[in-house]
Design a protein around this motif. Structure first.
Motif, PDB file in Angstrom:
ATOM      1  N   HIS A  26     -20.697  76.350   0.322  1.00 11.09           N
ATOM      2  CA  HIS A  26     -21.467  77.545   0.079  1.00 11.09           C
ATOM      3  C   HIS A  26     -21.370  77.799  -1.433  1.00 11.09           C
ATOM      4  O   HIS A  26     -20.410  78.967  -1.694  1.00 11.09           O
ATOM      5  N   PRO A  27     -21.813  77.363  -2.280  1.00 11.95           N
ATOM      6  CA  PRO A  27     -21.463  77.528  -3.700  1.00 11.95           C
ATOM      7  C   PRO A  27     -21.894  79.200  -4.174  1.00 11.95           C
ATOM      8  O   PRO A  27     -21.303  79.527  -5.130  1.00 11.95           O
ATOM      9  N   ASP A  28     -22.838  79.773  -3.418  1.00 15.37           N
ATOM     10  CA  ASP A  28     -23.028  81.277  -3.861  1.00 15.37           C
ATOM     11  C   ASP A  28     -21.950  82.049  -3.585  1.00 15.37           C
ATOM     12  O   ASP A  28     -21.564  83.106  -4.278  1.00 15.37           O
ATOM     13  N   LEU A  39     -12.333  75.569 -11.294  1.00 15.88           N
ATOM     14  CA  LEU A  39     -12.816  74.169 -11.544  1.00 15.88           C
ATOM     15  C   LEU A  39     -12.004  73.141 -10.494  1.00 15.88           C
ATOM     16  O   LEU A  39     -12.498  72.367  -9.924  1.00 15.88           O
ATOM     17  N   ASP A  40     -10.802  73.790 -10.234  1.00 12.22           N
ATOM     18  CA  ASP A  40      -9.909  72.950  -9.358  1.00 12.22           C
ATOM     19  C   ASP A  40     -10.561  73.357  -7.993  1.00 12.22           C
ATOM     20  O   ASP A  40     -10.466  72.353  -7.104  1.00 12.22           O
ATOM     21  N   ALA A  41     -10.967  74.487  -7.905  1.00 13.90           N
ATOM     22  CA  ALA A  41     -11.577  74.791  -6.388  1.00 13.90           C
ATOM     23  C   ALA A  41     -12.808  74.179  -5.849  1.00 13.90           C
ATOM     24  O   ALA A  41     -12.761  73.617  -4.720  1.00 13.90           O
ATOM     25  N   ILE A  42     -13.383  73.773  -6.777  1.00 12.62           N
ATOM     26  CA  ILE A  42     -14.655  73.019  -6.589  1.00 12.62           C
ATOM     27  C   ILE A  42     -14.544  71.559  -6.662  1.00 12.62           C
ATOM     28  O   ILE A  42     -15.444  70.759  -6.676  1.00 12.62           O
ATOM     29  N   GLY A  43     -13.524  71.002  -6.754  1.00 13.38           N
ATOM     30  CA  GLY A  43     -13.124  69.662  -6.788  1.00 13.38           C
ATOM     31  C   GLY A  43     -13.209  69.059  -8.223  1.00 13.38           C
ATOM     32  O   GLY A  43     -13.442  67.677  -8.045  1.00 13.38           O
ATOM     33  N   LYS A  44     -13.113  69.892  -9.040  1.00 10.91           N
ATOM     34  CA  LYS A  44     -13.320  68.993 -10.628  1.00 10.91           C
ATOM     35  C   LYS A  44     -11.954  69.234 -11.542  1.00 10.91           C
ATOM     36  O   LYS A  44     -12.166  69.686 -12.538  1.00 10.91           O
ATOM     37  N   PRO A  45     -10.909  68.835 -10.812  1.00  8.90           N
ATOM     38  CA  PRO A  45      -9.582  68.913 -11.423  1.00  8.90           C
ATOM     39  C   PRO A  45      -9.563  67.907 -13.041  1.00  8.90           C
ATOM     40  O   PRO A  45      -8.949  68.425 -13.873  1.00  8.90           O
ATOM     41  N   ALA A 101     -11.237  78.436 -23.566  1.00 10.69           N
ATOM     42  CA  ALA A 101     -11.892  79.521 -22.646  1.00 10.69           C
ATOM     43  C   ALA A 101     -13.498  79.348 -22.638  1.00 10.69           C
ATOM     44  O   ALA A 101     -13.923  79.441 -21.743  1.00 10.69           O
ATOM     45  N   LEU A 102     -13.889  79.341 -23.797  1.00  9.56           N
ATOM     46  CA  LEU A 102     -15.339  79.309 -24.146  1.00  9.56           C
ATOM     47  C   LEU A 102     -15.953  78.111 -23.509  1.00  9.56           C
ATOM     48  O   LEU A 102     -17.036  77.741 -22.848  1.00  9.56           O
ATOM     49  N   ILE A 103     -15.225  76.825 -23.686  1.00  8.99           N
ATOM     50  CA  ILE A 103     -15.508  75.311 -23.206  1.00  8.99           C
ATOM     51  C   ILE A 103     -15.550  75.628 -21.743  1.00  8.99           C
ATOM     52  O   ILE A 103     -16.479  74.989 -20.947  1.00  8.99           O
ATOM     53  N   LYS A 104     -14.486  75.909 -21.053  1.00 10.13           N
ATOM     54  CA  LYS A 104     -14.213  76.115 -19.656  1.00 10.13           C
ATOM     55  C   LYS A 104     -15.520  76.753 -19.068  1.00 10.13           C
ATOM     56  O   LYS A 104     -15.869  76.563 -17.912  1.00 10.13           O
ATOM     57  N   VAL A 105     -15.754  78.094 -19.565  1.00 12.54           N
ATOM     58  CA  VAL A 105     -16.816  78.818 -19.024  1.00 12.54           C
ATOM     59  C   VAL A 105     -18.094  78.093 -19.036  1.00 12.54           C
ATOM     60  O   VAL A 105     -18.818  77.995 -17.871  1.00 12.54           O
ATOM     61  N   LEU A 106     -18.371  77.450 -20.151  1.00 12.96           N
ATOM     62  CA  LEU A 106     -19.688  76.678 -20.210  1.00 12.96           C
ATOM     63  C   LEU A 106     -19.689  75.563 -19.388  1.00 12.96           C
ATOM     64  O   LEU A 106     -20.650  75.305 -18.579  1.00 12.96           O
ATOM     65  N   LEU A 107     -18.629  74.996 -19.012  1.00 10.93           N
ATOM     66  CA  LEU A 107     -18.568  73.853 -17.957  1.00 10.93           C
ATOM     67  C   LEU A 107     -18.819  74.420 -16.651  1.00 10.93           C
ATOM     68  O   LEU A 107     -19.367  73.744 -15.752  1.00 10.93           O
ATOM     69  N   LEU A 108     -17.941  75.416 -16.424  1.00  9.44           N
ATOM     70  CA  LEU A 108     -18.097  75.798 -14.872  1.00  9.44           C
ATOM     71  C   LEU A 108     -19.725  76.373 -14.592  1.00  9.44           C
ATOM     72  O   LEU A 108     -19.956  76.270 -13.559  1.00  9.44           O
ATOM     73  N   ASN A 109     -20.102  76.934 -15.546  1.00  7.77           N
ATOM     74  CA  ASN A 109     -21.618  77.210 -15.485  1.00  7.77           C
ATOM     75  C   ASN A 109     -22.552  76.286 -15.102  1.00  7.77           C
ATOM     76  O   ASN A 109     -23.652  76.440 -14.462  1.00  7.77           O
ATOM     77  N   ARG A 110     -22.252  74.950 -15.448  1.00  9.13           N
ATOM     78  CA  ARG A 110     -22.993  73.771 -14.921  1.00  9.13           C
ATOM     79  C   ARG A 110     -22.929  73.564 -13.285  1.00  9.13           C
ATOM     80  O   ARG A 110     -23.798  73.120 -12.647  1.00  9.13           O
ATOM     81  N   PHE A 111     -21.979  74.160 -12.600  1.00  4.52           N
ATOM     82  CA  PHE A 111     -21.817  73.711 -11.383  1.00  4.52           C
ATOM     83  C   PHE A 111     -21.913  75.095 -10.416  1.00  4.52           C
ATOM     84  O   PHE A 111     -22.184  75.194  -9.052  1.00  4.52           O
ATOM     85  N   LEU A 112     -21.767  76.380 -10.933  1.00  2.00           N
ATOM     86  CA  LEU A 112     -21.974  77.568 -10.316  1.00  2.00           C
ATOM     87  C   LEU A 112     -22.920  78.352 -11.017  1.00  2.00           C
ATOM     88  O   LEU A 112     -23.106  78.415 -12.321  1.00  2.00           O
ATOM     89  N   GLN A 113     -23.691  79.096 -10.407  1.00  2.00           N
ATOM     90  CA  GLN A 113     -24.786  80.055 -10.946  1.00  2.00           C
ATOM     91  C   GLN A 113     -24.011  81.534 -11.141  1.00  2.00           C
ATOM     92  O   GLN A 113     -23.860  82.107 -10.131  1.00  2.00           O
ATOM     93  N   ILE A 114     -23.408  81.903 -12.180  1.00  2.00           N
ATOM     94  CA  ILE A 114     -22.511  82.898 -12.606  1.00  2.00           C
ATOM     95  C   ILE A 114     -23.313  83.932 -13.362  1.00  2.00           C
ATOM     96  O   ILE A 114     -23.956  83.534 -14.502  1.00  2.00           O
ATOM     97  N   ASN A 115     -23.390  85.024 -12.849  1.00  2.00           N
ATOM     98  CA  ASN A 115     -24.131  86.224 -13.652  1.00  2.00           C
ATOM     99  C   ASN A 115     -22.961  87.193 -14.231  1.00  2.00           C
ATOM    100  O   ASN A 115     -22.218  87.871 -13.584  1.00  2.00           O
ATOM    101  N   TYR A 116     -22.942  86.926 -15.575  1.00  2.00           N
ATOM    102  CA  TYR A 116     -21.442  87.604 -16.265  1.00  2.00           C
ATOM    103  C   TYR A 116     -21.765  89.179 -16.498  1.00  2.00           C
ATOM    104  O   TYR A 116     -20.943  89.890 -16.876  1.00  2.00           O
TER     105      TYR A 116
END
Length: 442
Positions: free
Chosen positions: A285-287, A354-360, A402-417
């Protein structure tokens, strides 16, 4: 457990745990800076920093994997627990050997007389931490935050009481004696955690290769991430000790204690969000995962905005109140690192999710990059600008990571900041509404 009850119960006990740990740690710190000179206190800070690196690394290797797999396959619980405990023992032996043999080198390079004796004392008590660590993780995996609360404070509260007795009675005590008291509290914590966790403790004896490999494959990345992360955040203390003196370490630690106030809500929210986010990811349930991220990040920012405003306005008063005139040189340092309040929530939650979605693995690479850049930048800035350079080094490197982590996480989750910001602002009238109701009810 219903979702609403989960957030209320886990949030209450986790916040209480973090709050009490911080309060007794902070009050103990205020007494220690008055018991010891800045030079001796700086040595104690370096010792606590090193042991924190050891413990956070060990927890990182074991925690997320055990929580993740116990939540997904409860029928294999005994096998999973034993495999995790076997890895705990093996890692602890390695860490104990490294700590023992590197102790003289650390004392010499950090200009910290007495550090070797403290580090080797920690090795003596490290076996007690093996089972205690397992117990604490098991409580989180079972969502039993009440038990985690009682087991957690059973270490910090007794140590605070020891410090209080020393301070009130004006006893003379050297750092090694203080170290003995600190480690005796570890035994008390183990006894408490063992009582709390006894009904969850299950072991299926044998060699369970499948689970050993699964836990290792997941944990090795988180171990690397936590180790590199905590070294990165502690880099300024090591460089200040090595390039300058333990006195500058004491100055940085005094300001750092103030910024660590923010860790109470941030770490509390992060620790209760990981199990839920991991569970939602396992159910595909990625949403829902994205929604949890937005909700929890917004909650963190609600605290951060208030904190930043208060520290910037009252920084000098805060330093005078907490540690006194001897530490006024820490005021500019505090003002600069206070901006971490806006960055830490993004860095913390992006890494957790990133850990929670299996991308450690992604997380570990990013933290490694941060550690290297932090070391180089902080070395240059401290060497050329002293204490204040260390503050700039911390802020600059965390912004990039922090900026790089946020950009990377956005590849896997649709986040509305925009929703994150709305949630942060929405929390203020919500809190006022709850307070009003409580006052009106009375």
């Amino acid at each position: 457990m219903k979702s609403k009850n989960y957030w209320l119960n886990s949030g209450f006990f986790t916040m209480m745990h973090r709050g009490i740990d911080f309060l007794v740690g902070f009050l103990g710190f205020m007494m220690l800076v008055r018991i010891y000179s800045p030079d001796l206190f700086g040595v104690w800070v370096l010792f606590i920093t090193i042991t924190t690196i050891i413990e956070i690394s060990r927890n990182g290797f074991l925690q997320n994997g055990l929580i993740k797999y116990l939540g997904s396959d409860s029928e294999q619980e005994g096998k999973i627990q034993l495999s995790s405990l076997q890895q705990n023992i093996a890692l602890s032996i390695v860490l104990m050997c490294l700590t023992y043999f590197l102790a003289p080198y650390a004392e010499s390079k950090l200009n910290a007389p007495g550090l070797e004796a403290l580090m080797r004392l920690h090795v003596l008590f490290s076996p007690f931490l093996i089972l205690h660590t397992h117990n604490l993780i098991l409580m989180q995996a079972k969502f039993n935050f009440r038990a985690y609360f009682y087991a957690g404070i059973s270490k910090t509260v007794p140590f605070f009481l020891f410090i209080s007795i020393i301070y009130i009675n004006n006893f003379s005590i050297d750092l090694v004696q203080l170290g003995w008291l600190y480690h005796l509290c570890i035994i008390l914590a183990l006894l408490s955690s063992q009582v709390q966790v006894r009904k969850f403790f299950k072991l299926t004896w044998g060699w369970h290769r499948e689970w050993f490999v699964k836990l290792y494959s997941f944990g090795i990345y988180v171990f690397g991430t936590n180790l590199l992360s905590v070294i990165s955040t502690s880099m300024d203390k090591f460089l200040l000790g090595g390039l300058l003196s333990p006195v500058q370490v004491a100055m940085a630690n005094s300001a750092g204690r103030v910024i660590n106030m923010l860790d109470i809500p941030i770490n509390s929210i992060a620790s209760i969000s990981f199990p839920k986010a991991s569970e939602a990811h396992e159910r595909k349930h990625p949403d829902e995962v994205a929604k949890i991220y937005q909700l929890t990040l917004g909650a963190m920012l609600s605290f951060s905005l208030i904190y930043l405003t208060i520290v910037l306005i009252f920084s000098k008063t805060i330093i005078l109140l907490i540690v006194g005139k001897e530490y006024l040189a820490a005021v500019p340092y505090l003002q600069i690192i206070s901006f971490l309040a806006l960055i830490r929530p993004f860095d913390r939650q992006s890494g957790v999710f990133l850990d929670a979605i299996g991308k450690p693995a992604y997380n570990m690479v990013l933290v490694f990059t941060n550690m290297i850049s932090s070391a180089l930048l902080s070395w240059y800035l401290i060497k050329n600008y002293g204490l204040i350079g260390g503050a700039y080094g911390i802020v600059f490197t965390l912004v990039i990571t922090a900026l790089i982590k946020v950009l990377l996480l956005n590849r896997f989750l649709q986040i509305n900041y925009l929703n994150v910001l709305k949630q942060a602002l929405y929390n203020y009238p919500l809190i006022l509404k709850v307070v009003w109701r409580k006052l009106h009810a009375q």
